[in-house]
Write a protein that holds these residues in place. Structure first.
Motif, mmCIF file in Angstrom:
data_model
loop_
_atom_site.group_PDB
_atom_site.id
_atom_site.type_symbol
_atom_site.label_atom_id
_atom_site.label_comp_id
_atom_site.label_asym_id
_atom_site.label_seq_id
_atom_site.Cartn_x
_atom_site.Cartn_y
_atom_site.Cartn_z
ATOM 1 N N GLU A 191 8.261 -0.287 -39.274
ATOM 2 C CA GLU A 191 8.935 -0.830 -40.450
ATOM 3 C C GLU A 191 8.686 -2.332 -40.578
ATOM 4 O O GLU A 191 8.470 -2.840 -41.677
ATOM 5 N N GLN B 148 5.184 -2.844 -41.739
ATOM 6 C CA GLN B 148 5.100 -2.514 -43.165
ATOM 7 C C GLN B 148 5.655 -3.660 -44.010
ATOM 8 O O GLN B 148 5.066 -4.050 -45.019
ATOM 9 N N GLU C 125 3.651 -5.961 -46.732
ATOM 10 C CA GLU C 125 4.082 -6.124 -48.122
ATOM 11 C C GLU C 125 4.234 -7.596 -48.483
ATOM 12 O O GLU C 125 3.858 -8.027 -49.573
#
Length: 152
Positions: free
Chosen positions: A60, A63, A67
């Motif tokens: 996470e 990720q 982003e």
């Protein structure tokens, strides 16, 4: 009696002031500790954005970092495109000014030079055979810095 009361008031005022100073110092120490933690977190995040210390990151977190990098890259590309567009507009304005200046200078030089160029152009056209077309074009392009007029 008055002297005793004044000493008492002075001492209580000093104690009250020293307590306030101590509370203020405690507050400042607490704020400094919070700021130090924030700085450490920001430094860790910065290192992760640079690609360091990623071994401890969860999927996470990776990720989220990806982003964030995509958003940053999008902003960078947008700004770059904006700067290029501004440069293009400036250069187009400069081109227009230089073309106008070139035209003005050609007019200033006079028709004498134009007649000479026209004669050269006619001789070149005359030298072309009738079966072929002549594709040469005579231009009055001026290359160089524009001259400025002095205004008195």
């Amino acid at each position: 009696m008055q002297i005793s009361i004044q000493k008492y008031l002075k001492l209580t005022k000093e104690r009250h002031t020293s307590i306030e100073d101590e509370q203020h110092m405690q507050h400042l120490k607490h704020e400094a500790a919070l700021m130090s933690k924030k700085i450490e977190l920001l430094q860790n995040f910065y290192r992760k954005l640079l690609g360091h210390n990623l071994g401890t990151c969860s999927m996470e977190e990776l990720q989220s970092i990806g982003e964030q990098l995509e958003r940053s890259l999008k902003n960078i590309r947008s700004r770059k495109a904006q700067l290029f567009q501004e440069d293009i507009e400036k250069l187009q304005t400069k081109e227009k000014f230089l073309l106008e200046e070139n035209e003005r200078l050609c007019e200033e030089i006079g028709l004498k030079q134009r007649h000479t160029q026209e004669k050269v152009g006619q001789q070149e056209i005359g030298s072309c055979s009738r079966s072929t077309e002549c594709s040469e074009v005579v231009t009055e392009l001026f290359i160089g810095p524009p001259t400025t007029k002095k205004i008195s």
